[in-house]
Scaffold this active site. Sequence first.
Site, mmCIF file in Angstrom:
data_model
loop_
_atom_site.group_PDB
_atom_site.id
_atom_site.type_symbol
_atom_site.label_atom_id
_atom_site.label_comp_id
_atom_site.label_asym_id
_atom_site.label_seq_id
_atom_site.Cartn_x
_atom_site.Cartn_y
_atom_site.Cartn_z
ATOM 1 C CB SER A 233 -0.968 -0.042 1.183
ATOM 2 O OG SER A 233 -2.018 0.875 1.014
ATOM 3 C CD GLU B 103 -5.534 -4.244 -3.543
ATOM 4 O OE1 GLU B 103 -5.564 -3.979 -2.331
ATOM 5 O OE2 GLU B 103 -4.529 -4.719 -4.114
ATOM 6 C CG HIS C 13 -5.766 -2.468 0.694
ATOM 7 N ND1 HIS C 13 -4.868 -2.482 -0.346
ATOM 8 C CD2 HIS C 13 -5.307 -1.526 1.567
ATOM 9 C CE1 HIS C 13 -3.913 -1.590 -0.118
ATOM 10 N NE2 HIS C 13 -4.154 -1.009 1.036
#
Length: 503
Positions: free
Chosen positions: A192, A316, A412
């Site tokens: 990320s 995600e 995610h």
Amino acid sequence: MNHASHSMPEVATRAGTLRGRVENGVAVFRGIPYAAPPVGELRFEPPRDHAGWSGVRDALADGPIAPQGRSRLAHIMGDFDRPQGEDCLTLTLWTPKADASARPVMVWLHGGAYSSGAGSLPWYAGDRFAANGDVVFVSVNYRLGALGFLYLPGISEGNMGLLDQMQALRWVRENIAAFGGDPDNVTVVGQSAGGGSIAAMMTMPQAQGLFHRAILQSPGMGRPSRGAAEAAELGARYAHFVGVEPGDETALKQVPVAKLLSAQGELARSLQGFAVLSLPFSPVRDGRVIEANIIERLQAGAGAHVDVMVGTTREEMAAFHCVDQAVLNADEAAATQVFERICGAGYSDYYDEFRRMRAVPSPAAMLGDLTTDQVFRMGSLRLAEGQAKAGRPAYVYQFDWQSPAPGFKSCHCLEIPFVFNNRDNWRDSPMLKGADETEFQGLANAMHHAWIAFARGGDPNHGGLPRWAPYDLARRATMRFDTVIGTVNDLAGLSYRLPWPAI
């Protein structure tokens, strides 16, 4: 180097001698300072070298983590409570043995939207990498939020957290040999915001030579870095939320941390919008640290000096949308407005294409697919394309395994426990609640050893994995990690889908 005892090894660094501890056969050094504490007059300043110490410094306990509020993904990953403080520029290091073996080095940059997280959290313990891969593993704490990424000329030049990461990598280059690592074989791994930071560094001349390979997990490269003008305007708004009078921005140097964090929350709330993943603080295109558009630079081959592995999870945005009632209850009219905003005048064709890809094409599911592509997947593939065009291999993956928790899907952050292969450190994680333990371990073994293999030689293939071919513009080979593991050509469907809108 002086091994005072087998259980309490001592290692001489350029700043002084550190004493660690052997845990489960792996030597661990915690709270290693890699820069001067960024406190007082050094708040909002680039990192400085640490002054060092005399005698032996205990590296037995983690230092404070960067000041931050509660993670907006606590409902997915779980919560944590650690002492916080501005004196947070420390490393955690795991090594099989502090000798002269010149092992591969892996450096972890955590995610958290540039505003939360810490490399010293148990989630990111590198002991399994050291034990299973004979590598030296280093995890980094860096400045977050306004303290790390505020851009307000004359007060803070922005990108401090990014400069912290580079300072940590310089520490690795100068000291890792004493811990049994090879400074000429460094792989930086980030998820990320950590992956986005790596993407930025791959375009920066001043970062060349600090790492040789890069693994980018779900880098949010679809959110372009802010330009200086926009970032400065946002910085001024932040100062207003803090309560600093215009013209007296120097007062930010003395404002209590609690007030800084409260203002961060106010700024974040002011930026919220429907199906928008806003970041109040992030890297800035200042023309100095970051010179130009990162995606465009990478697509043109700016990262060709680095071996690359990059990937995303299938869904995600489920991590964010699963608790967003506006998205969950969206009707078709609301969804088409987002498609128009992202896809432009021909949005109806894109809407129809996304509708056909879903067995149950609810507006919420289609919004999740669209924004997953926008924020995460397409930028990752542009990076892989840039590498392929430059004649360098890039290995692309997609993580499709579904969380057993309702609504989380393949969200995610879900791949991280599998990569680290440290299930016990994630026992309280909501996204793994109800997971089949045998299935988890099988998939974790495949991924964990692929990350190790890539760090060792730039190729993730190993005996427990089907053949993983590099990504190219003809086949677009993508490794799919799920209950069945294998390479799929053009998993994203770029050869037959509408061209991704260049907006």
